[in-house]
Design an enzyme around this catalytic site. Structure first.
Site, short mmCIF file in Angstrom:
data_model
loop_
_atom_site.label_atom_id
_atom_site.label_comp_id
_atom_site.label_asym_id
_atom_site.label_seq_id
_atom_site.Cartn_x
_atom_site.Cartn_y
_atom_site.Cartn_z
N GLU A 191 60.69 -93.03 -74.34
CA GLU A 191 59.49 -93.78 -74.74
C GLU A 191 59.74 -94.54 -76.06
OE1 GLU A 191 55.94 -91.24 -74.65
OE2 GLU A 191 55.36 -92.10 -76.57
N LYS B 238 48.43 -75.33 -82.08
CA LYS B 238 49.37 -76.07 -82.93
C LYS B 238 50.79 -75.57 -82.69
CE LYS B 238 48.62 -77.88 -87.53
NZ LYS B 238 48.05 -79.11 -86.97
N VAL C 23 41.51 -80.83 -78.90
CA VAL C 23 41.36 -81.92 -77.95
C VAL C 23 42.19 -81.76 -76.67
CG1 VAL C 23 42.92 -83.33 -79.34
CG2 VAL C 23 41.48 -84.43 -77.68
N MET C 24 43.47 -81.36 -76.84
CA MET C 24 44.33 -81.26 -75.65
C MET C 24 43.89 -80.10 -74.75
SD MET C 24 46.62 -83.64 -75.54
CE MET C 24 47.87 -83.03 -74.41
N SER D 2 52.57 -84.50 -70.65
CA SER D 2 52.65 -85.85 -71.20
C SER D 2 51.41 -86.65 -70.84
CB SER D 2 53.88 -86.55 -70.62
OG SER D 2 53.89 -87.89 -71.04
N GLY D 3 51.07 -87.58 -71.70
CA GLY D 3 49.94 -88.46 -71.37
C GLY D 3 48.80 -88.38 -72.36
N LYS E 202 60.64 -83.02 -71.29
CA LYS E 202 59.53 -83.68 -72.00
C LYS E 202 60.05 -84.36 -73.27
CE LYS E 202 55.32 -84.73 -73.50
NZ LYS E 202 55.16 -84.51 -74.87
N HIS F 168 96.01 -85.17 -86.35
CA HIS F 168 95.03 -84.69 -85.36
C HIS F 168 95.53 -84.82 -83.92
CE1 HIS F 168 92.01 -83.66 -88.23
NE2 HIS F 168 92.00 -84.86 -88.76
N HIS G 281 61.95 -87.44 -72.31
CA HIS G 281 60.92 -88.42 -71.93
C HIS G 281 60.39 -89.13 -73.17
CE1 HIS G 281 56.62 -89.30 -71.93
NE2 HIS G 281 56.76 -89.73 -70.70
N ASN G 282 60.07 -88.37 -74.19
CA ASN G 282 59.55 -88.98 -75.42
C ASN G 282 60.60 -89.87 -76.09
OD1 ASN G 282 57.42 -87.27 -74.84
ND2 ASN G 282 57.00 -86.83 -76.98
N GLY H 265 42.96 -72.16 -77.16
CA GLY H 265 43.24 -73.32 -78.01
C GLY H 265 42.45 -74.52 -77.53
#
Ligand code: NDP
Length: 475
Positions: free
Chosen positions: A189, A75, A12-13, A128-129, A182, A450, A185-186, A9
């Protein structure tokens, strides 16, 4: 077989991760479904290190030393499943298959279970990053078996960001633990960015400061407790002037924030776990509101915007700063609550303080105060909430007045501050002696029998609301 590790794959990553590994002296087998991308990659970046390019998956697999470690960087979703299926038949017992894409942790758990039957160690690796991190040092959260980490650890710790000589990579726990962390973390963010955006809005709309002035304010803030990558780039974005119009960049950008989905996942999972991550939820909903053009347009036609900003002095800027830090502490405390709760629920054994350590570099929320979070968990591994640990408690005590002032001032002026208001409400709710949940329990018992518990004795009770004497019975 000569390659230390394989990667399929090469978008870009994947390209950047492969280059990063090669630059650190690892021989990397590379493959891409569309072969030309693989050959283009070798033409452009072959000089970064040692690569073994293969056109077919079988040649690719054969080129990697056993037990093989193969990173899939395609993907997320169906493509990942398709690649896993193709690779499964080519692998041997003990080989390690790593999904480094943005998978939902539940998919990772499912894939791990399916591959276990084939003797393959499946790893969910949160990276991440972004592009820059992938090339120069990301934060890496690995979920998988000990066997897998033994093989993978030396390579990922090598290519990760390094802070004070410590790699921003760790074996988080088994199966979905890495992708779960992860995801949280997002989510954090999202909360952090929302608070920064609200601080900007309040200072601009109430204190009347222009973006260029605010860039200076953020730059100053970045020298203190708030020091972080996001504050640094906030100053950068605020200082930027649009070349076409000469106007501040923030004034020419459409004010509808996008989301790829990890923030939403965090909130969905938090609801299932029953963890009140209000800071993340407010941030996700605020982005959603910003994108509801039809409702915004309709409301703006009927309700005229009236910003009725009260006079504020120089001290308001300092109040916003302390409010921002206090609200950030609340949002991070909630995020860490979620990590602990997720770890307990799935029996992952996640070391919360270690997560703060590996987020200190490479990722978007890298910040000075993550050191403090790590220290807090080092001192007290079973910490109930970060908010009560001395450093953070001080930040909250010092920020409380500012937080109240920012929320009341913004609210009076008509500036929405869901992040600040949510953080303050959470803080107030936790420290209140009695909450109106007592009335809710009464309502629930009244309309739906209840039942409820009492403050003065054990047991579960129901009041017979429909009868005249409203007798209380033990349920
Ligand atoms: P993309 O998500 O755009 O994926 C493109 C790659 O997937 C190409 O190599 C493509 O091959 C391959 N691919 C797509 N479908 C298939 C299939 N059915 N079979 C085989 N290969 C397939 O690439 P990115 O580099 O942007 O992202 C890769 C992963 O990293 C994603 O999971 C993404 O969510 C995640 N990501 C993470 C970021 C982060 O900050 N951590 C940032 C960006 C992405 P082909 O060339 O043949 O089409």
């Amino acid at each position: 077989a000569t390659a230390d590790i394989g990667l399929t794959g090469l978008a870009v990553m994947g390209s950047n991760l492969a280059r990063n590994m090669a630059r650190h002296g690892h021989t990397v087998a590379v493959h891409n479904r569309t072969t030309s991308k693989m050959t283009d990659f070798l033409d452009a970046h072959g000089s970064d290190g040692d690569f073994v390019g293969s056109e077919s998956l079988s040649d690719f697999v054969a080129s990697i030393k056993q037990p093989r470690a193969i990173i899939i960087m395609v993907k997320a979703g169906e493509a990942t499943d398709a690649v896993i299926d193709e690779l499964t038949g080519l692998l041997d017992d003990g080989d390690i298959l790593v999904d480094a894409g943005n998978a939902h942790f539940a998919d990772t758990v499912r894939r791990q279970q399916a591959l276990e039957e084939h003797g393959i160690h499946f790893v969910g690796m949160g990276v991440s990053g972004g592009e820059e991190g992938a090339l120069n040092g990301p934060s890496i959260m690995v979920g998988g078996s000990d066997h897998a980490y033994e093989r993978l650890g030396p390579i990922v710790e090598d290519i990760a960001a390094q802070v004070d000589g410590t790699p921003c990579a760790a074996h988080v726990g088994p199966d979905g633990a890495g992708h779960f962390v992860k995801m949280v973390h997002n989510g954090i963010e999202y909360a952090d960015m929302q608070l920064i955006a609200e601080a900007y809005d309040v200072l601009r709309s109430v204190a009347g400061q222009e973006p260029a002035e605010l860039a200076e304010v953020f730059r100053r803030w970045n020298e203190g407790d708030l020091e972080s990558f996001l504050i640094e780039i906030a100053a950068d974005v605020l200082a930027h002037v649009d070349a076409d119009t000469g106007r501040p960049f923030v004034d020419v950008v459409a004010d509808s924030a996008e989301q790829k989905g990890t923030g939403r996942w965090t909130v969905q999972v938090a609801l299932d776990l029953g963890v009140p991550v209000t800071g993340i939820a407010e941030a996700v909903f605020a982005r959603s509101v910003s994108g509801h053009d039809a409702q915004r347009e309709a409301a703006q036609k009927v309700f005229e915007e009236k910003l009725d900003a009260p006079e504020v002095g120089e001290d308001f800027v300092e109040d916003v700063r302390t409010a921002l830090f206090a609200a950030k502490v609340v949002a991070y405390a909630q995020g860490f609550d979620m990590i602990v709760e997720g770890s307990n629920e799935h029996d992952w054994g996640i070391h919360a303080g270690e997560m703060a350590t590996i987020w200190r570099g490479g990722c978007i929320i890298r910040a000075k105060f993550l050191d403090r979070i790590r220290e807090a968990f080092d001192d007290e591994p079973d910490l109930t909430t970060l908010m009560t640990q001395e450093y953070f408690a001080t930040a909250l005590r010092e920020g409380e007045r500012g937080l109240r002032r920012v929320v009341t001032t913004a609210t009076a002026a008509g500036v929405p501050v869901p992040g600040f208001a949510g953080a303050l409400s959470y803080f107030d709710a936790l420290r209140r002696d009695r909450l109106p949940a007592a009335l809710i329990q009464g309502l629930r018992d009244n309309f739906g029998a209840h039942t409820y518990e009492r403050v003065d004795r054990d047991g579960t009770f129901h009041t017979q609301w429909a009868t005249d004497d409203r007798k209380e019975v033990e349920a």
